[in-house]
Scaffold this motif. Structure first.
Motif, PDB file in Angstrom:
ATOM      1  N   ALA A 142       0.847  -1.193   0.000  1.00 36.76           N
ATOM      2  CA  ALA A 142       0.000   0.000   0.000  1.00 36.76           C
ATOM      3  C   ALA A 142       0.880   1.240   0.000  1.00 36.76           C
ATOM      4  N   VAL A 143       0.535   2.203  -0.843  1.00 34.80           N
ATOM      5  CA  VAL A 143       1.326   3.416  -1.002  1.00 34.80           C
ATOM      6  C   VAL A 143       0.449   4.636  -0.773  1.00 34.80           C
ATOM      7  N   THR A 144       0.924   5.570   0.039  1.00 34.74           N
ATOM      8  CA  THR A 144       0.310   6.886   0.171  1.00 34.74           C
ATOM      9  C   THR A 144       1.310   7.872  -0.413  1.00 34.74           C
ATOM     10  N   ASN A 145       0.939   8.499  -1.522  1.00 33.45           N
ATOM     11  CA  ASN A 145       1.822   9.399  -2.259  1.00 33.45           C
ATOM     12  C   ASN A 145       1.585  10.837  -1.808  1.00 33.45           C
ATOM     13  N   LEU A 146       2.479  11.352  -0.984  1.00 30.35           N
ATOM     14  CA  LEU A 146       2.378  12.731  -0.510  1.00 30.35           C
ATOM     15  C   LEU A 146       3.351  13.643  -1.248  1.00 30.35           C
ATOM     16  N   THR A 147       3.832  13.179  -2.411  1.00 28.72           N
ATOM     17  CA  THR A 147       4.717  14.023  -3.214  1.00 28.72           C
ATOM     18  C   THR A 147       3.874  14.938  -4.091  1.00 28.72           C
ATOM     19  N   ASN A 148       4.563  15.798  -4.840  1.00 27.93           N
ATOM     20  CA  ASN A 148       3.890  16.721  -5.748  1.00 27.93           C
ATOM     21  C   ASN A 148       3.828  16.170  -7.174  1.00 27.93           C
ATOM     22  N   ARG A 149       4.108  14.874  -7.362  1.00 26.32           N
ATOM     23  CA  ARG A 149       4.134  14.249  -8.686  1.00 26.32           C
ATOM     24  C   ARG A 149       3.442  12.891  -8.659  1.00 26.32           C
ATOM     25  N   THR A 150       2.943  12.456  -9.794  1.00 26.30           N
ATOM     26  CA  THR A 150       2.441  11.093  -9.933  1.00 26.30           C
ATOM     27  C   THR A 150       3.630  10.139  -9.900  1.00 26.30           C
ATOM     28  N   LEU A 151       3.491   9.009  -9.214  1.00 27.10           N
ATOM     29  CA  LEU A 151       4.552   8.010  -9.145  1.00 27.10           C
ATOM     30  C   LEU A 151       4.140   6.757  -9.891  1.00 27.10           C
ATOM     31  N   THR A 152       5.089   6.148 -10.580  1.00 28.83           N
ATOM     32  CA  THR A 152       4.879   4.851 -11.213  1.00 28.83           C
ATOM     33  C   THR A 152       5.506   3.798 -10.315  1.00 28.83           C
ATOM     34  N   LEU A 153       4.749   2.749 -10.011  1.00 26.54           N
ATOM     35  CA  LEU A 153       5.260   1.648  -9.206  1.00 26.54           C
ATOM     36  C   LEU A 153       5.441   0.448 -10.116  1.00 26.54           C
ATOM     37  N   THR A 154       6.614  -0.156 -10.077  1.00 29.65           N
ATOM     38  CA  THR A 154       6.908  -1.302 -10.929  1.00 29.65           C
ATOM     39  C   THR A 154       7.456  -2.426 -10.067  1.00 29.65           C
ATOM     40  N   GLU A 155       6.763  -3.564 -10.063  1.00 32.18           N
ATOM     41  CA  GLU A 155       7.239  -4.735  -9.323  1.00 32.18           C
ATOM     42  C   GLU A 155       8.115  -5.568 -10.250  1.00 32.18           C
ATOM     43  N   ARG A 156       9.301  -5.940  -9.747  1.00 37.02           N
ATOM     44  CA  ARG A 156      10.236  -6.762 -10.522  1.00 37.02           C
ATOM     45  C   ARG A 156      10.651  -7.979  -9.699  1.00 37.02           C
ATOM     46  N   THR A 157      10.841  -9.096 -10.377  1.00 42.21           N
ATOM     47  CA  THR A 157      11.366 -10.301  -9.728  1.00 42.21           C
ATOM     48  C   THR A 157      12.851 -10.091  -9.451  1.00 42.21           C
ATOM     49  N   PRO A 158      13.469 -10.967  -8.647  1.00 36.40           N
ATOM     50  CA  PRO A 158      14.908 -10.830  -8.397  1.00 36.40           C
ATOM     51  C   PRO A 158      15.747 -10.855  -9.685  1.00 36.40           C
ATOM     52  N   SER A 159      15.254 -11.497 -10.741  1.00 36.31           N
ATOM     53  CA  SER A 159      15.997 -11.535 -12.005  1.00 36.31           C
ATOM     54  C   SER A 159      15.770 -10.292 -12.854  1.00 36.31           C
ATOM     55  N   GLY A 160      14.873  -9.391 -12.402  1.00 31.43           N
ATOM     56  CA  GLY A 160      14.621  -8.143 -13.116  1.00 31.43           C
ATOM     57  C   GLY A 160      13.405  -8.157 -14.025  1.00 31.43           C
ATOM     58  N   THR A 161      12.691  -9.274 -14.092  1.00 27.40           N
ATOM     59  CA  THR A 161      11.495  -9.359 -14.912  1.00 27.40           C
ATOM     60  C   THR A 161      10.379  -8.511 -14.306  1.00 27.40           C
ATOM     61  N   VAL A 162       9.746  -7.673 -15.127  1.00 32.58           N
ATOM     62  CA  VAL A 162       8.643  -6.830 -14.647  1.00 32.58           C
ATOM     63  C   VAL A 162       7.397  -7.692 -14.465  1.00 32.58           C
ATOM     64  N   VAL A 163       6.821  -7.640 -13.254  1.00 34.37           N
ATOM     65  CA  VAL A 163       5.596  -8.382 -12.944  1.00 34.37           C
ATOM     66  C   VAL A 163       4.389  -7.526 -13.311  1.00 34.37           C
ATOM     67  N   HIS A 164       4.371  -6.299 -12.848  1.00 35.10           N
ATOM     68  CA  HIS A 164       3.317  -5.352 -13.217  1.00 35.10           C
ATOM     69  C   HIS A 164       3.754  -3.930 -12.867  1.00 35.10           C
ATOM     70  N   SER A 165       3.021  -2.975 -13.399  1.00 35.55           N
ATOM     71  CA  SER A 165       3.321  -1.572 -13.173  1.00 35.55           C
ATOM     72  C   SER A 165       2.005  -0.803 -13.096  1.00 35.55           C
TER      73      SER A 165
END
Length: 126
Positions: free
Chosen positions: A77-100
């Motif tokens: 869970a993320v609460t973004n209190l910055t002044n910009r939209t953030l992109t969250l990207t989950e990666r496996t230990p090998s670097g494969t993107v799971v989702h964003s």
């Protein structure tokens, strides 16, 4: 006594900054895509049990920070209190993107995650 009090206050003021950056996996700089503000991350397990809580401070010039998914965590869970939209990207230990996905400035988001992966929080380029 005035010197001691001033030093004490300076040390106390430095603690949140140290805590905010303690869990950062990566940080890169780019003045064109700066963000300022804090991001609160809460990782929970399948039954809603609290696994970890972390705070990141985005400072001008930092465009990416990350957090490892803790063992037993299934929700990020993320609460973004910055002044910009953030992109969250989950990666496996090998670097494969799971989702964003993205979380707008001042908004919350919850993502399903797998323990052992890493979630990178990136400020999109202008």
């Amino acid at each position: 006594m005035g010197m001691t009090t001033g030093r004490h206050r300076a040390a106390i003021g430095a603690v949140p900054a140290l805590l905010a950056g303690a869990g950062a996996v990566a940080a890169s700089a780019s003045p064109a895509a700066a963000a300022t503000g804090n991001v609160l991350i809460v990782q929970k397990g399948g039954t809603g049990n609290l696994v970890s809580v972390q705070t990141f401070a985005f400072l001008p010039g930092i465009t990416e920070q990350g957090d490892g998914v803790q063992a037993g965590a299934t929700q990020f869970a993320v609460t973004n209190l910055t002044n910009r939209t953030l992109t969250l990207t989950e990666r496996t230990p090998s670097g494969t993107v799971v989702h964003s996905d993205t979380v707008a400035a001042g908004k919350n988001g919850t993502f399903a995650v797998t323990g052992g992966d890493t979630v990178a929080l990136t400020v999109p380029a202008d």
